[in-house]
Write an enzyme that holds these catalytic residues in place. Structure first.
Site, PDB file in Angstrom:
ATOM      1  CE1 TYR A 123     -12.878  -3.216   8.605  1.00  0.00           C
ATOM      2  CE2 TYR A 123     -14.416  -4.222   7.024  1.00  0.00           C
ATOM      3  CZ  TYR A 123     -13.977  -3.659   7.442  1.00  0.00           C
ATOM      4  OH  TYR A 123     -13.388  -3.059   6.254  1.00  0.00           O
ATOM      5  CE  LYS A 172      -0.319   4.491   9.911  1.00  0.00           C
ATOM      6  NZ  LYS A 172       1.101   4.726   8.882  1.00  0.00           N
ATOM      7  CG  ASP A 205       1.801   3.085   5.273  1.00  0.00           C
ATOM      8  OD1 ASP A 205       2.642   2.087   6.367  1.00  0.00           O
ATOM      9  OD2 ASP A 205       2.739   4.487   6.012  1.00  0.00           O
ATOM     10  CG  ASP A 229     -12.475  -5.716   3.746  1.00  0.00           C
ATOM     11  OD1 ASP A 229     -12.596  -6.502   2.923  1.00  0.00           O
ATOM     12  OD2 ASP A 229     -13.482  -5.191   3.887  1.00  0.00           O
TER      13      ASP A 229
END
Ligand code: NAD
Length: 338
Positions: A123, A172, A205, A229
């Site tokens: 971002y 991740k 995930d 988010d």
């Protein structure tokens, strides 16, 4: 008298923030609102989605209540929400999701808090097309040790102060070995300073699936900007949707309170938006000042109106509903004890 910046915002923003202001004032708290513009409405007047008078107002008041702001998709001006978080270094995004009694949802006992790092990674706006033909594009996500450490520490301190039992860091790091790896490493180090709080980690995930299958195994969720988010919208879906999800953006010198949701152009101007998210953001704001009883009056009033189910908006009961204004008034009356 406390002075607070009020940004009504775009789309459904003006209607829901008006309801929030009335509910907050019903608690009897002494607030002078300084109303300023940002987003599309600011472009009309100032030709700038984030004009200087708005920044100056937040700088001097340190606290703002903000309606959602529209950001064009793909092209056009950059997100004003992201710009505000950057400008005031609002590194904490605190987004709770708690079940409401009387509301038909998949689960009835969810109580989660998502802590999202709010200033770094994808971002930060470091992105471009690599050539004039736009044959490829790149977005660079920078994660820093300091940036990770301050959000991790904030989440653990919060968990300790609020009697939360467990922090789950989401990442991740199997694929994003550097950015994800750094965030995870910092979280692990900070966790060691809080041995009384259970700590584990999940890959994003798997986390998405686990939250849908069994959200009650989680308590405080700590993650990077993009994952936070997405997961906070998922968390809101577990408790009745975006209309009920408030969010606080907190830095060292300023704080901005808002709904998690956006300007909802599909329902703007129709008096059907749920005003609860920004009303609950108002309660977060009072908590932030230490006005705990007044904040509780608001959360109790929202819970009461939802439990009774007679004056709720369409998103909460598509078969029998009232408008934004009417639900706001019902909450305001509860706060006043009418
Ligand atoms: P959105 O959150 O505005 O809407 C998603 C869906 O949820 C829509 O169907 C909408 O009708 C519904 N919804 C949202 N708020 C609701 C409410 N209070 N009551 C009932 N239903 C509600 O997301 P979007 O459509 O992806 O984005 C619209 C605009 O908002 C975009 O320009 C986006 O950039 C902006 N946005 C702003 C913020 C912010 O200001 N913090 C956050 C997210 C999106």
């Amino acid at each position: 008298m406390r002075k607070i910046t009020l940004i009504p915002g775009d789309g459904i923003g003006p209607d829901i923030t008006e309801a929030a202001v009335r509910v907050i004032e019903a608690t009897g708290v002494a607030i002078e609102w300084e109303e300023v513009k940002a987003g599309l409405s600011a472009i009309e007047e100032f030709k700038d989605p984030l004009p200087e008078p708005t920044l100056e107002s937040i700088r001097s008041n340190s606290v703002a209540l903000k309606g959602p702001l529209t950001t064009p998709v793909g092209s056009g001006f950059r997100s004003v929400n992201v710009a505000l978080r950057k400008e005031f270094d609002l590194y904490v995004n605190l987004r709770p999701a708690k079940s409401f009694e009387g509301l038909k949802t998949r689960y009835d006992d969810v109580d989660l808090i998502v802590f999202r790092e709010n200033t770094e990674e994808f971002y930060a706006g470091i992105e471009h097309y690599i050539d004039p033909q736009r044959s490829a594009a790149e977005t660079i996500g920078v994660v820093t040790r300091n940036g990770s450490e301050r959000i991790c520490r904030y989440a653990f301190e919060y968990a300790k102060q609020h009697g939360r039992k467990k922090v789950t860091v989401v990442h991740k790091a199997n694929i994003l070995k550097f950015t994800g790896g750094l965030f995870l490493e910092v979280a692990q180090n900070v966790a060691e300073e809080f041995p009384e709080i259970e700590f584990n980690d999940k890959i994003i995930d798997n986390m998405a699936m686990q939250m849908v299958l069994n959200p009650n195994q989680f308590d405080v969720i700590l993650t990077t900007n993009l994952f936070g988010d997405i997961l906070s919208d998922l968390a809101s879906g577990l408790v009745g949707g975006l209309g009920l999800a408030p969010g606080a953006n907190i830095g060292y010198n300023a704080a901005i309170f808002e709904a998690v949701h956006g300007s909802a152009p599909d329902i703007a101007g129709k008096n059907i938006a749920n005003p609860c998210a920004v009303i609950l953001a108002g309660a977060q704001m009072l908590d932030h000042f230490g006005e705990f009883e007044k904040a509780k009056k608001i959360t109790d009033a929202v819970a009461d109106v939802i439990k009774e189910g007679k004056q709720v908006t369409r998103d909460l009961n598509p078969d029998k509903y009232v408008g934004t204004k009417e639900m706001g008034q019902a909450i305001e009356e509860r706060v006043k004890g009418v």
